[in-house]
Design a protein around this motif. Structure first.
Motif, PDB file in Angstrom:
ATOM      1  N   LEU A  57      -1.758  -0.802  -0.332  1.00  0.00           N
ATOM      2  CA  LEU A  57      -2.142   0.555   0.040  1.00  0.00           C
ATOM      3  C   LEU A  57      -2.708   1.318  -1.139  1.00  0.00           C
ATOM      4  O   LEU A  57      -3.664   2.096  -1.009  1.00  0.00           O
ATOM      5  CB  LEU A  57      -0.939   1.311   0.613  1.00  0.00           C
ATOM      6  CG  LEU A  57      -0.499   0.886   2.021  1.00  0.00           C
ATOM      7  CD1 LEU A  57       0.818   1.538   2.362  1.00  0.00           C
ATOM      8  CD2 LEU A  57      -1.564   1.283   3.034  1.00  0.00           C
ATOM      9  N   ALA A  58      -2.108   1.066  -2.318  1.00  0.00           N
ATOM     10  CA  ALA A  58      -2.604   1.764  -3.505  1.00  0.00           C
ATOM     11  C   ALA A  58      -4.040   1.354  -3.774  1.00  0.00           C
ATOM     12  O   ALA A  58      -4.899   2.170  -4.129  1.00  0.00           O
ATOM     13  CB  ALA A  58      -1.718   1.460  -4.710  1.00  0.00           C
TER      14      ALA A  58
ATOM     15  N   LYS B 162      -1.957  15.146   5.540  1.00  0.00           N
ATOM     16  CA  LYS B 162      -3.406  15.041   5.466  1.00  0.00           C
ATOM     17  C   LYS B 162      -3.898  13.614   5.255  1.00  0.00           C
ATOM     18  O   LYS B 162      -4.865  13.170   5.832  1.00  0.00           O
ATOM     19  CB  LYS B 162      -3.923  15.916   4.311  1.00  0.00           C
ATOM     20  CG  LYS B 162      -3.801  17.381   4.594  1.00  0.00           C
ATOM     21  CD  LYS B 162      -4.822  18.164   3.770  1.00  0.00           C
ATOM     22  CE  LYS B 162      -4.594  19.657   3.896  1.00  0.00           C
ATOM     23  NZ  LYS B 162      -3.460  20.115   3.074  1.00  0.00           N
ATOM     24  N   SER B 163      -3.207  12.901   4.393  1.00  0.00           N
ATOM     25  CA  SER B 163      -3.738  11.581   4.049  1.00  0.00           C
ATOM     26  C   SER B 163      -2.836  10.503   4.600  1.00  0.00           C
ATOM     27  O   SER B 163      -1.692  10.370   4.197  1.00  0.00           O
ATOM     28  CB  SER B 163      -3.845  11.441   2.529  1.00  0.00           C
ATOM     29  OG  SER B 163      -3.895  10.077   2.165  1.00  0.00           O
ATOM     30  N   ILE B 164      -3.364   9.716   5.527  1.00  0.00           N
ATOM     31  CA  ILE B 164      -2.514   8.696   6.141  1.00  0.00           C
ATOM     32  C   ILE B 164      -2.138   7.605   5.163  1.00  0.00           C
ATOM     33  O   ILE B 164      -1.015   7.108   5.173  1.00  0.00           O
ATOM     34  CB  ILE B 164      -3.212   8.116   7.401  1.00  0.00           C
ATOM     35  CG1 ILE B 164      -2.431   8.548   8.619  1.00  0.00           C
ATOM     36  CG2 ILE B 164      -3.283   6.630   7.369  1.00  0.00           C
ATOM     37  CD1 ILE B 164      -2.660   7.718   9.821  1.00  0.00           C
ATOM     38  N   ILE B 165      -3.042   7.242   4.282  1.00  0.00           N
ATOM     39  CA  ILE B 165      -2.703   6.177   3.331  1.00  0.00           C
ATOM     40  C   ILE B 165      -1.561   6.629   2.444  1.00  0.00           C
ATOM     41  O   ILE B 165      -0.612   5.895   2.181  1.00  0.00           O
ATOM     42  CB  ILE B 165      -3.910   5.793   2.470  1.00  0.00           C
ATOM     43  CG1 ILE B 165      -4.996   5.201   3.332  1.00  0.00           C
ATOM     44  CG2 ILE B 165      -3.493   4.779   1.421  1.00  0.00           C
ATOM     45  CD1 ILE B 165      -6.136   4.613   2.545  1.00  0.00           C
ATOM     46  N   LYS B 166      -1.661   7.874   1.963  1.00  0.00           N
ATOM     47  CA  LYS B 166      -0.589   8.360   1.104  1.00  0.00           C
ATOM     48  C   LYS B 166       0.723   8.437   1.879  1.00  0.00           C
ATOM     49  O   LYS B 166       1.789   8.132   1.349  1.00  0.00           O
ATOM     50  CB  LYS B 166      -0.946   9.742   0.554  1.00  0.00           C
ATOM     51  CG  LYS B 166      -2.020   9.711  -0.485  1.00  0.00           C
ATOM     52  CD  LYS B 166      -2.236  11.112  -1.050  1.00  0.00           C
ATOM     53  CE  LYS B 166      -3.307  11.107  -2.108  1.00  0.00           C
ATOM     54  NZ  LYS B 166      -3.617  12.477  -2.539  1.00  0.00           N
ATOM     55  N   GLY B 167       0.600   8.827   3.161  1.00  0.00           N
ATOM     56  CA  GLY B 167       1.813   8.892   3.978  1.00  0.00           C
ATOM     57  C   GLY B 167       2.437   7.514   4.118  1.00  0.00           C
ATOM     58  O   GLY B 167       3.654   7.354   4.040  1.00  0.00           O
ATOM     59  N   LEU B 168       1.602   6.506   4.313  1.00  0.00           N
ATOM     60  CA  LEU B 168       2.121   5.147   4.437  1.00  0.00           C
ATOM     61  C   LEU B 168       2.748   4.679   3.134  1.00  0.00           C
ATOM     62  O   LEU B 168       3.745   3.961   3.132  1.00  0.00           O
ATOM     63  CB  LEU B 168       0.997   4.187   4.860  1.00  0.00           C
ATOM     64  CG  LEU B 168       0.568   4.339   6.317  1.00  0.00           C
ATOM     65  CD1 LEU B 168      -0.637   3.467   6.615  1.00  0.00           C
ATOM     66  CD2 LEU B 168       1.710   3.989   7.243  1.00  0.00           C
ATOM     67  N   ILE B 169       2.142   5.051   2.026  1.00  0.00           N
ATOM     68  CA  ILE B 169       2.738   4.672   0.734  1.00  0.00           C
ATOM     69  C   ILE B 169       4.122   5.305   0.615  1.00  0.00           C
ATOM     70  O   ILE B 169       5.084   4.649   0.215  1.00  0.00           O
ATOM     71  CB  ILE B 169       1.842   5.111  -0.446  1.00  0.00           C
ATOM     72  CG1 ILE B 169       0.563   4.299  -0.454  1.00  0.00           C
ATOM     73  CG2 ILE B 169       2.577   4.939  -1.768  1.00  0.00           C
ATOM     74  CD1 ILE B 169      -0.349   4.586  -1.620  1.00  0.00           C
ATOM     75  N   ALA B 170       4.188   6.589   0.983  1.00  0.00           N
ATOM     76  CA  ALA B 170       5.486   7.268   0.915  1.00  0.00           C
ATOM     77  C   ALA B 170       6.502   6.555   1.798  1.00  0.00           C
ATOM     78  O   ALA B 170       7.641   6.317   1.402  1.00  0.00           O
ATOM     79  CB  ALA B 170       5.338   8.727   1.346  1.00  0.00           C
ATOM     80  N   GLY B 171       6.053   6.177   2.996  1.00  0.00           N
ATOM     81  CA  GLY B 171       6.962   5.491   3.909  1.00  0.00           C
ATOM     82  C   GLY B 171       7.427   4.163   3.341  1.00  0.00           C
ATOM     83  O   GLY B 171       8.609   3.825   3.368  1.00  0.00           O
TER      84      GLY B 171
END
Lengths: 162, 499, 333
Positions: A57-58, B162-171
Motif C-alpha cells: 500500500l505504501a 479522504k484517502s482510501i489508501i491511507k485508510g487501508l494502511i491505517a487499518g
C-alpha cells in the motif's frame, strides 16, 4: 509541490518501516520453537501478511502521489491543521506529558498531577499563576478523592514514598 | 412467557431495584461523559461493590452503568472528539464537526433519540426471542465467524476519510498491532519484545483513549487562540434550530436508525464478535445507502443516528449469547457475567427454565434503564452546555488528567498510561499526515477474533480452505464480503479524485 | 473573581493539601501484624473465578486478622504481571498477591517471565483446586472414555478437541493421553473456557478438555463427561474415571493460592495461614467454591512450597517431552 514531496516521503518511510518489520523485527521477536506444515498456521503468518500489505500500500501511495497533478484547490486539509508555531507548542506539550507520566512513577500521582496541571495552565497563557495553582490543586484533589473513595482505585503513590 | 413477564414486573418494581437503576445509570453516564474515563472502567469498578447486594439490584446497577456509560461516552465523543468507549468512536466522525459548527446540542439530541429508540427495540428482541435465538447462535463456529469478520473489515473503507489508501494502511497497521502479545493458538510470544505487560496484547482502552482523545488534547494544547472567542472550543449557538432536532430531521434519519438497530442487534446475538464494531458497521452501511454520502464525516445527522443506534442496539442483544451460552461479547459483559455467576446464576438454557421470573424481571429492568437514561441524559445535556464556557487552555489539561487516570484505572498499570501516551502521539501524527484513525481501531478490535477464527477453521479442516465454502453460513458471509469489496471498488472508480 | 471566592478557594486547596500529606505514603509503624490494611493483588480480571474466590477468601481472613484487605486487580500476562510486581515489593507482609500454581511452575517453563518462580516468593497458602475433565455432547455415540479412545484410534486425525488455550493443563492432559494410547487427535484452541465448551455443544469439535465450567453444564444435561483430570474421583461424578486411574500419570495440579515476596517473617506467614484456613472453612467460601466448581483446600506454606518445588522439574520434563520448549524458559532461582 511541497504537498507532493511530503506525500512521497511519507509513503517511502512507511515502506521502509514495513520492510524493516518483515526482515528484522518479525524474525527476531517471535519466539518460534517448532516448524509448521502449513504456513498459515504459523504465528508469524499474520504479522508478515499485515506488513507485506502495508509495504504494498505504501508503494501504491508513493505512486499515486507522484502521478497526481498539483493539489487541487478544494483540498483544505492543511487549513485545519496547525501553523508551525502552534505545532511546536504541541510538541512542547507532548514533552511535558511524557515527563509527567515518567515522573508519576517516582513522585506519585498527586504531586506529578499538580505540577503538570500548573505547568500546562501556565503554558496556555492563564494570566495569574495563583489561578493556575488553585485549579491544579482542586482538580487533582477532586480526581484523587473521587477515585479513592468512590471507585476504590489507588492511584500511584510514587516509588520514593514506598 | 406472558406470565413470566407479569411476575417479572412484580419483582422489578421494588424501590431498591429502581434506585440501583437510577444510581447505576447516573454513575455510568457521568463516568462515560468524562473524557478519558470509560464505561468499561465504571462497570469493572462497580462489580466488587455488588457482592453483598441482592442479585437483581446488583445486575441493575451494573447494566445501568453499562447503558449510561455508553451514552455518556457519546456525549464526550460529540463535544470533545474523545469517545468514552470503542462503541462511540464512530460518533466522533460527525459529532465533533457539528459541535464546532455550534450544533452540538442538536447532535446530542439526535444521539439521545437514536440511542434510546435502538436500545428499546433491541431489549424487546431480547425479551421475545432470547432462548430460541441461542440455537441459531450455536451454529456460528470458527469458519462463520472468520467470514463475518472479513465482511466487517470491509467497512474500514467506509470510514477511511479522504484517502482510501491511507485508510487501508491505517487499518492494516491496526491488524499488525493486534498481533502483539501471545499468539491466540500457539501461545507463542509475538512482537512483545519480552515486555511481560504486552503478553496480553496492547490494551484496547488505553489505545482508544490515546488515539482519539489524547491526540485531540495535543492538537488543542498546540493551538493558539487568535481571538477571545477562539478560546472556546465548544461553540454554543443561540439559534434555536441549532439546538433541537426537528421532526423532519428525525424522520429523515428514521430509516437509518432502524437499519442501525437491526445491525446492532444482529451483531450482538453472534457470540464472541464483540460490541465495538456495531456502531462502525451501522455507520458504513448508512453511508452506502444514503442519498448524501458525501456529507458523512462532515457533520451529518444521519451519521450520528447510524452510529448511535448501532452501538445501543448491540447492548441488549449481546445478553442473548451471554445468558444462553455464557459467551461475553466484550469486557463489560464479561464482568456482568461474573456477577451472575457469583450470585449463583450460571448462564445456559437452564437459566431460563429455572429462574425465568428473575430473568424477565431483569429484562424489564433493561427497558426501565432506557427510560431512566433518557431522562438523566436530558438533564446532563443541560450541564454539558456549560462546558462551552471553559476556555481550551483550562479544559484540555484537565482532559489530559482524566485520560491518564482512565488508562490507569482498569488494570492499575502505569504501563497502560504509557500505551495511551504513545498512541496519543501516534494519533497526532496520523492526523497530521492525513491518515484516518478509525480504521486502525476497527482492525485492531476485529483482528484478534478474526485471526483466531481463521486458524481454528484451518485446524478443523486440516488446512483446506474449502471449509469456508462448504458451510452455508460461512459461504454467505464470504459472498457478502466479495460483494462489498466489489461495491467499494466500483463507487471509488466513480469518485475519481484523490486516492 | 471576588475576594470571597478567592478566599474560599484558598481554604479548600489548603485543606486538600493537608489531606495529601496523609496519603503520600507516610507509613504506620508496625507494632504487631497486621497494624494496617493489607494489599492483595488479583492477577485476573473482575468477575472471574480467581477474582471472586480471592475476594471471598480475603473477606473471611479480614475477620480473623482484624484489618481490611485492599484488593487490587492487576491483570495481564496470564497472571504474570502481578507476580512480577510482587517479586519487587518489600516482604513486610502488607503486600501480597493471589496467584495460581500455573503462574509458578507452568508459564515460566514455557516462556520467560520477569521473576524467579521459586526464589522470589514466599508461597503462603493454597486455597482451592480446579477441576477439569473431558466432555462430549450428550447425544454423542461414546458413553465411556474407552469407547471414545477406540473411536479415535480407528479414525486418526479426525477427532478434534477444544481447550481454553494451548499449554494449559487441559491441553497437556489430552496430549499425554494421546501419546500413551498412540492416538493422533487435533487440538483446536479457543480463548477462554466458555467458547471451548460451546464449540463442542455446537458440534464444531468432537470433545472438549475443559476447566471447571463443565461441571454445572454436565449437571444440567448439556454435556456428558467421560473422564476427569483430578487427583481423585469427583464427588459430583462418582462413576467417571480419573486420568490417573486410566494410566496416564497426569493430573491437573492447578491451585489458587496466595503469595508474598521472598523473605517474609515466618510468624507473619503463620498468622496469614491461620486466617486463610479459617476463611476456607466458612460457609460463604464453601458456597462460592460450589458456584465456581472449585475444591476448597487448606494447604499451608511449607507443604505448598514443597509441591511447587517438586513440581518444577516434572513440568519441565512434560513440556520438553511435548516438544514445546527445549529447556525451561525461565530460571527458577
Amino acid at each position: 509541490m511541497q504537498y507532493r514531496k511530503r506525500e512521497v516521503l511519507t509513503a517511502v518511510s512507511i515502506l521502509v518501516a514495513a520492510l524493516a518489520i518483515i526482515f528484522y523485527v518479525i524474525p527476531n521477536f517471535i519466539d518460534m520453537e517448532e516448524e509448521f506444515e502449513l504456513a498459515s498456521l504459523s504465528p508469524a503468518f499474520f504479522p508478515n501478511l499485515a506488513a507485506w500489505i502495508i509495504a504494498a500500500l505504501a508503494g501504491l501511495l508513493a505512486i499515486s502521489a507522484l502521478w497526481q497533478p498539483k493539489k487541487s484547490a478544494t483540498d483544505n486539509s492543511d487549513e485545519e491543521w496547525l501553523s508551525r508555531a502552534e505545532e511546536l507548542n504541541a510538541y512542547k506539550a507532548a514533552l511535558v506529558i511524557v515527563g509527567y507520566v515518567l515522573a508519576m512513577k517516582y513522585i506519585g500521582f498527586l504531586i506529578a498531577t499538580v505540577l503538570v496541571l500548573a505547568v500546562l495552565l501556565v503554558l496556555q497563557d492563564i494570566k495569574k499563576p495563583l489561578h493556575a495553582g488553585l485549579i491544579s490543586i482542586l482538580v487533582t484533589g477532586g480526581v484523587f478523592l473521587f477515585f479513592y473513595f468512590i471507585m476504590q482505585v489507588h492511584l500511584p503513590k510514587g516509588l520514593i514514598f514506598e | 412467557m406472558l406470565d413470566n413477564l407479569i411476575s417479572g414486573l412484580g419483582i422489578i418494581f421494588h424501590w431498591e431495584h429502581i434506585l440501583a437503576i437510577v444510581v447505576g445509570s447516573s454513575l455510568g453516564l457521568v463516568v462515560g461523559a468524562i473524557p478519558g474515563l470509560t464505561a468499561t472502567m465504571a462497570v469493572a469498578l462497580i462489580l466488587p461493590m455488588t457482592f453483598d447486594m441482592d442479585f437483581v439490584t446488583s445486575i441493575m446497577l451494573l447494566v445501568g452503568a453499562y447503558k449510561g456509560g455508553i451514552f455518556g461516552g457519546s456525549i464526550t465523543a460529540i463535544l470533545l472528539n474523545t469517545p468514552g468507549t470503542p462503541a462511540s468512536a464512530a460518533t466522533v466522525l460527525d459529532g465533533y464537526t457539528l459541535t464546532k459548527q455550534g450544533k452540538g446540542v442538536k447532535a446530542l439530541k439526535m444521539a439521545k433519540y437514536s440511542s434510546t429508540l435502538a436500545d428499546f427495540c433491541s431489549d424487546l428482541v431480547l425479551i421475545a426471542v432470547a432462548a430460541p435465538l441461542a440455537t441459531v447462535a450455536l451454529k456460528f463456529g470458527p469458519p462463520e465467524i472468520a467470514m463475518l469478520i472479513a465482511f466487517s473489515l470491509t467497512i474500514v473503507a467506509g470510514v477511511a476519510g479522504k484517502s482510501i489508501i491511507k485508510g487501508l494502511i491505517a487499518g492494516t497497521l491496526g491488524l499488525l498491532l493486534a498481533t502483539v502479545g501471545l499468539d491466540p493458538i500457539m501461545t507463542t510470544r509475538r512482537l512483545s519484545f519480552n515486555i511481560v505487560e504486552l503478553d496480553s496484547g496492547i490494551s484496547l482502552i488505553p489505545l482508544l483513549i490515546g488515539l482519539f482523545a489524547l491526540s485531540e488534547v495535543l492538537f488543542q494544547l498546540g493551538k493558539k487562540s487568535e481571538t477571545y472567542d477562539d478560546q472556546f472550543v465548544i461553540k454554543h449557538s443561540t439559534h434555536p434550530a441549532d439546538n433541537r432536532v426537528s421532526w423532519i430531521e428525525f424522520k429523515r434519519s428514521l430509516r437509518t436508525i432502524i437499519r442501525g438497530t437491526a445491525i446492532g442487534t444482529g451483531i450482538g446475538i453472534i457470540p464472541g464478535i464483540g460490541t465495538g464494531i456495531a456502531s462502525f458497521m451501522s455507520y458504513a452501511q448508512a453511508k452506502r445507502a444514503s442519498k448524501t454520502p458525501e456529507k458523512f464525516g462532515r457533520g451529518s445527522l444521519e451519521g450520528i443516528a447510524a452510529s448511535e443506534s448501532g452501538n445501543s442496539a448491540v447492548v441488549g442483544a449481546t445478553f442473548i449469547p451471554l445468558l444462553t451460552m455464557g459467551i461475553p461479547g466484550d469486557i463489560i459483559t464479561a464482568v456482568i457475567m461474573g456477577a451472575f455467576m457469583i450470585q449463583g446464576f450460571i448462564p445456559g438454557p437452564l437459566l431460563f427454565q429455572d429462574h425465568s421470573q428473575i430473568i424477565y424481571a431483569i429484562f424489564i429492568g433493561f427497558i426501565i434503564c432506557d427510560i431512566v437514561y433518557f431522562i438523566i441524559g436530558t438533564i446532563a445535556m443541560k450541564y454539558a452546555a456549560y462546558l462551552s464556557k471553559v476556555p481550551r487552555g483550562v479544559l484540555f489539561p484537565i482532559v489530559l488528567v482524566f485520560c491518564v487516570v482512565g488508562s490507569y484505572a482498569i488494570q492499575h498499570s502505569l504501563f497502560d498510561i504509557g500505551i495511551m501516551v504513545f498512541f496519543g502521539i501516534v494519533g497526532f501524527f496520523m492526523i497530521k499526515f492525513g491518515f484516518a484513525t478509525a480504521p486502525l481501531l476497527i482492525a485492531f478490535i476485529l483482528s484478534p477474533i478474526g485471526e483466531a477464527a481463521l486458524r481454528q477453521s484451518l485446524l478443523m479442516s486440516g488446512g483446506s480452505l474449502m471449509i469456508f465454502v462448504t458451510r452455508p453460513i460461512a459461504l454467505g458471509f464470504l459472498s457478502l464480503t466479495l460483494i462489498s469489496i466489489f461495491g467499494i471498488m466500483r463507487s471509488h472508480r466513480k469518485r475519481q479524485g484523490v486516492y | 473573581m471576588t475576594f470571597r471566592k478567592k478566599g474560599i478557594m484558598v481554604l479548600v486547596s489548603a485543606f486538600i493539601l493537608a489531606v495529601f500529606g496523609l496519603f503520600t505514603g507516610i507509613n504506620a509503624l508496625a507494632a504487631d501484624y497486621p497494624a494496617k490494611s493489607v494489599t492483595m493483588y488479583i492477577p485476573f480480571a473482575a468477575g472471574g473465578s480467581m477474582d471472586s474466590s480471592s475476594r471471598v477468601l480475603a473477606a473471611g481472613a479480614e475477620k480473623v486478622l482484624g484489618q481490611p484487605f485492599v484488593m487490587i486487580n492487576k491483570t495481564g500476562g496470564g497472571g504474570t504481571v502481578a507476580l512480577g510486581v510482587l517479586a519487587g515489593e518489600k516482604p513486610d507482609g502488607y503486600i501480597l498477591s493471589a496467584g495460581t500454581s500455573t503462574g509458578i511452575f507452568r508459564i515460566p517453563v514455557q516462556r520467560k517471565v520477569p521473576y524467579k518462580p521459586l526464589a522470589d516468593f514466599t508461597h503462603i497458602f493454597a486455597y482451592a483446586a480446579v477441576s477439569s475433565g473431558v466432555v462430549v455432547k450428550p447425544d454423542a455415540p461414546w458413553q465411556t472414555w474407552q469407547e471414545f479412545v477406540d473411536y479415535a484410534k480407528q479414525n486418526p486425525a479426525k477427532v478434534k478437541y477444544s481447550t481454553a488455550g494451548a499449554g494449559s493443563p487441559m491441553h497437556v492432559a489430552m496430549e499425554v493421553a494421546g501419546a500413551k494410547e498412540g492416538i493422533k487427535w487435533i487440538h483446536v484452541p479457543y480463548k477462554g473456557s466458555m467458547p471451548s465448551l460451546t464449540a463442542v455443544m455446537g458440534g464444531h469439535v468432537e470433545a472438549c478438555s475443559s476447566g471447571p465450567k463443565f461441571v454445572s453444564m454436565v449437571q444440567q444435561g448439556q454435556l456428558r463427561v467421560l473422564a476427569v483430570h483430578t487427583k481423585e474421583r469427583m464427588v459430583e461424578f462418582p462413576d467417571v474415571p480419573t486420568f490417573m486411574e486410566l494410566g496416564y500419570n497426569y493430573l491437573n495440579d492447578t491451585f489458587f493460592s496466595v503469595h508474598g515476596p521472598a523473605g517474609m517473617d515466618p510468624a507473619v506467614v503463620k498468622k496469614l495461614e491461620d486466617a486463610f484456613a479459617k476463611s476456607v472453612d466458612t460457609a460463604e467460601f464453601k458456597d462460592m467454591a460450589k458456584k465456581f466448581a472449585l475444591q476448597p483446600l487448606q494447604i499451608g506454606s511449607a507443604e505448598y512450597t514443597k509441591i511447587l518445588e517438586d513440581g518444577w522439574p516434572k513440568q519441565v520434563k512434560i513440556f520438553v517431552d511435548l516438544g514445546r520448549v527445549k529447556e525451561a524458559a525461565t530460571q527458577p532461582r
